[in-house]
Write a protein that holds these residues in place. Sequence first.
Motif, mmCIF file in Angstrom:
data_model
loop_
_atom_site.group_PDB
_atom_site.id
_atom_site.type_symbol
_atom_site.label_atom_id
_atom_site.label_comp_id
_atom_site.label_asym_id
_atom_site.label_seq_id
_atom_site.Cartn_x
_atom_site.Cartn_y
_atom_site.Cartn_z
ATOM 1 N N LEU A 220 0.836 -1.212 0.026
ATOM 2 C CA LEU A 220 0.012 -0.003 -0.047
ATOM 3 C C LEU A 220 0.856 1.222 -0.008
ATOM 4 O O LEU A 220 0.531 2.267 -0.659
ATOM 5 C CB LEU A 220 -0.899 0.000 1.187
ATOM 6 N N ALA A 221 1.953 1.102 0.706
ATOM 7 C CA ALA A 221 2.943 2.537 0.541
ATOM 8 C C ALA A 221 3.668 2.555 -0.484
ATOM 9 O O ALA A 221 3.789 3.839 -0.941
ATOM 10 C CB ALA A 221 3.910 2.245 1.629
ATOM 11 N N HIS A 222 3.708 1.611 -1.489
ATOM 12 C CA HIS A 222 4.348 1.701 -2.761
ATOM 13 C C HIS A 222 3.395 1.563 -3.845
ATOM 14 O O HIS A 222 3.857 1.381 -5.218
ATOM 15 C CB HIS A 222 5.526 0.845 -2.967
ATOM 16 N N LEU A 223 2.152 1.833 -3.726
ATOM 17 C CA LEU A 223 1.219 1.907 -4.511
ATOM 18 C C LEU A 223 1.296 2.611 -5.642
ATOM 19 O O LEU A 223 1.400 2.340 -7.047
ATOM 20 C CB LEU A 223 -0.455 2.193 -4.099
ATOM 21 N N ASP A 224 1.727 4.015 -5.651
ATOM 22 C CA ASP A 224 1.857 4.905 -6.527
ATOM 23 C C ASP A 224 3.361 4.488 -7.537
ATOM 24 O O ASP A 224 3.289 4.362 -8.756
ATOM 25 C CB ASP A 224 2.052 6.237 -6.206
ATOM 26 N N GLU A 225 4.391 4.178 -6.584
ATOM 27 C CA GLU A 225 5.439 3.551 -7.133
ATOM 28 C C GLU A 225 5.439 2.315 -8.114
ATOM 29 O O GLU A 225 5.985 2.195 -9.288
ATOM 30 C CB GLU A 225 6.670 3.429 -6.264
ATOM 31 N N ASP A 226 4.732 1.532 -7.549
ATOM 32 C CA ASP A 226 4.360 0.260 -8.329
ATOM 33 C C ASP A 226 3.545 0.646 -9.731
ATOM 34 O O ASP A 226 3.805 -0.080 -10.747
ATOM 35 C CB ASP A 226 3.574 -0.834 -7.414
ATOM 36 N N TRP A 227 2.571 1.482 -9.597
ATOM 37 C CA TRP A 227 1.962 1.762 -10.676
ATOM 38 C C TRP A 227 2.864 2.500 -11.727
ATOM 39 O O TRP A 227 2.752 2.169 -13.191
ATOM 40 C CB TRP A 227 0.831 2.894 -10.393
ATOM 41 N N THR A 228 3.825 3.304 -11.320
ATOM 42 C CA THR A 228 4.729 3.929 -12.197
ATOM 43 C C THR A 228 5.546 2.887 -12.919
ATOM 44 O O THR A 228 5.903 2.902 -14.040
ATOM 45 C CB THR A 228 5.388 4.834 -11.557
ATOM 46 N N GLU A 239 14.919 0.109 -7.148
ATOM 47 C CA GLU A 239 14.852 -1.092 -6.472
ATOM 48 C C GLU A 239 15.674 -1.616 -5.261
ATOM 49 O O GLU A 239 15.529 -2.046 -4.484
ATOM 50 C CB GLU A 239 14.714 -2.328 -7.618
ATOM 51 N N ALA A 240 17.086 -1.159 -5.414
ATOM 52 C CA ALA A 240 17.948 -1.277 -4.472
ATOM 53 C C ALA A 240 17.790 -0.831 -3.196
ATOM 54 O O ALA A 240 17.648 -1.098 -2.143
ATOM 55 C CB ALA A 240 19.298 -1.214 -4.802
ATOM 56 N N ARG A 241 17.335 0.483 -3.339
ATOM 57 C CA ARG A 241 16.993 1.286 -2.350
ATOM 58 C C ARG A 241 15.642 1.032 -1.478
ATOM 59 O O ARG A 241 15.621 1.074 -0.251
ATOM 60 C CB ARG A 241 16.800 2.729 -2.718
ATOM 61 N N ARG A 242 14.876 0.653 -2.382
ATOM 62 C CA ARG A 242 13.455 -0.173 -1.749
ATOM 63 C C ARG A 242 13.804 -1.190 -1.017
ATOM 64 O O ARG A 242 13.419 -1.636 0.078
ATOM 65 C CB ARG A 242 12.449 -0.237 -2.759
ATOM 66 N N ALA A 243 14.442 -2.190 -1.516
ATOM 67 C CA ALA A 243 14.995 -3.303 -0.926
ATOM 68 C C ALA A 243 15.589 -2.961 0.497
ATOM 69 O O ALA A 243 15.303 -3.689 1.742
ATOM 70 C CB ALA A 243 16.141 -4.303 -1.550
ATOM 71 N N THR A 247 14.224 -3.797 4.516
ATOM 72 C CA THR A 247 15.025 -4.410 5.665
ATOM 73 C C THR A 247 14.752 -3.531 7.065
ATOM 74 O O THR A 247 14.840 -4.121 8.037
ATOM 75 C CB THR A 247 16.465 -4.415 5.273
ATOM 76 N N GLU A 248 15.053 -2.301 6.850
ATOM 77 C CA GLU A 248 14.611 -1.397 7.863
ATOM 78 C C GLU A 248 13.238 -1.557 8.699
ATOM 79 O O GLU A 248 13.188 -1.559 9.726
ATOM 80 C CB GLU A 248 14.820 -0.015 7.682
ATOM 81 N N ILE A 249 12.153 -1.498 7.658
ATOM 82 C CA ILE A 249 11.016 -1.674 8.313
ATOM 83 C C ILE A 249 10.651 -2.970 8.869
ATOM 84 O O ILE A 249 10.128 -3.006 9.900
ATOM 85 C CB ILE A 249 9.643 -1.169 7.297
ATOM 86 N N ALA A 250 11.164 -3.986 8.141
ATOM 87 C CA ALA A 250 11.033 -5.428 8.572
ATOM 88 C C ALA A 250 11.662 -5.497 10.031
ATOM 89 O O ALA A 250 10.951 -6.298 10.992
ATOM 90 C CB ALA A 250 11.739 -6.419 7.864
ATOM 91 N N ALA A 251 12.879 -4.822 10.440
ATOM 92 C CA ALA A 251 13.334 -4.923 11.569
ATOM 93 C C ALA A 251 12.549 -4.122 12.727
ATOM 94 O O ALA A 251 12.523 -4.631 13.693
ATOM 95 C CB ALA A 251 14.832 -4.388 11.657
ATOM 96 N N ALA A 252 12.027 -3.087 12.141
ATOM 97 C CA ALA A 252 11.287 -2.146 13.228
ATOM 98 C C ALA A 252 9.843 -3.188 13.616
ATOM 99 O O ALA A 252 9.415 -2.966 14.787
ATOM 100 C CB ALA A 252 10.780 -0.905 12.587
ATOM 101 N N ALA A 253 9.342 -3.668 12.360
ATOM 102 C CA ALA A 253 7.895 -4.338 12.838
ATOM 103 C C ALA A 253 8.451 -5.695 13.835
ATOM 104 O O ALA A 253 7.544 -5.744 14.520
ATOM 105 C CB ALA A 253 7.626 -4.805 11.429
ATOM 106 N N ALA A 254 9.679 -6.086 13.519
ATOM 107 C CA ALA A 254 9.886 -7.513 14.177
ATOM 108 C C ALA A 254 10.302 -7.132 15.642
ATOM 109 O O ALA A 254 9.706 -7.822 16.670
ATOM 110 C CB ALA A 254 11.071 -8.201 13.749
#
Length: 263
Positions: A220-228, A239-243, A247-254
Motif C-alpha cells: 500500500l505504501a508503494h502503490l503509486d511507485e508500483d503503478w509507475t 529497487e535497491a533503495r527499496r530493498a 530491511t529497515e521496516i521489517a526490523a522495526a516491525a519485528a
Amino acid sequence: MRDELSVFVPEQSDADPVRRAQIQMKKPQAKRFYTEVTVEPEGDAFAVKLDGRAVKTPGKKPLALPTRTAAELVAAEWRAQGETINPEDMPATRLANTAIDAVADQAEAVFEDIVRYSGSDLLCYRADGPQELVDRQRDRWDPVLSWLAETHWARFILVEGVIHQEQPAEAVAAFAAALQTERSPLALSCLHVMTTITGSAMLTLALRDRHLTLEEVWALAHLDEDWTDEHWGVDAEAEARRAKRFTEIAAAAAMLEALRVTD
C-alpha cells in the motif's frame, strides 16, 4: 578484564540526536573480537553481552532492552557478524541505540512527529489522474481509512493533488489517542521508522494493531511507485533503495512485536 564494552565511539556528528545516533552506527568496520553472544537479565531489562562483557551504545549507555525477545533480536545480529562488524547489517541494533541514546530524551517530540504525519498522510493525498491510478488508490487505500474511522474514530478528509490541506483537529486528536499506549523509547523508535519509511502514520497504526501485515503495508505504501513501474519500467537503483528500506521496516516491525512478548 573490563566488564563493559563500548564498540562505537560517539561524536557530535549532527545536531539532531536521533540522526546523530544513526550516524554513529556508520563507523569504519571493526574486526570481530568476540566469540559468544548472550542475553542476560539486568534489573528490569535484558542486556546483550559479548564474551560476558556488557555492550554499550555509542552514547556509552548500556545496550539493554525491555524484553528478552527484543534483546535476542539484537544479539542475533551480533552473532551473525563475520570477520568484521558491519553496522549496516544491524538494523535492530541501530533501533536500540537510537531509542536509548536519542529517543529516551525526547520521547514526546518523537510521539508528536508521528502524529504530525497523520495530518499530511500519504493515504489522504490522491491523484487527479489517470483514472486507473485514481481507482486503484480508492480501492486499496479507502478501506484503511474506513477501518481507522470505525476502530479509532479518526475521520480524515481526502485531498486531490499535492497542495497541503489541514485535517480536522478532531481526527488528529483521535489518531494521537490511538497511539497513547506507545510511550516507550524503543516502541516509538520502531513506529517512527515505520512512519518515515512508508510516509504514512495510518499504515503504521494498522500494522501496530495487526489489522494489516507488513507485506500489505509495504504494498500500500508503494502503490503509486508500483503503478509507475508497471507503465514506465523498473529502475534498478530505486529497487535497491527499496530493498534496503524494507530491511529497515521489517526490523522495526519485528522489534515492535518482540516488545509485546512477556518474558
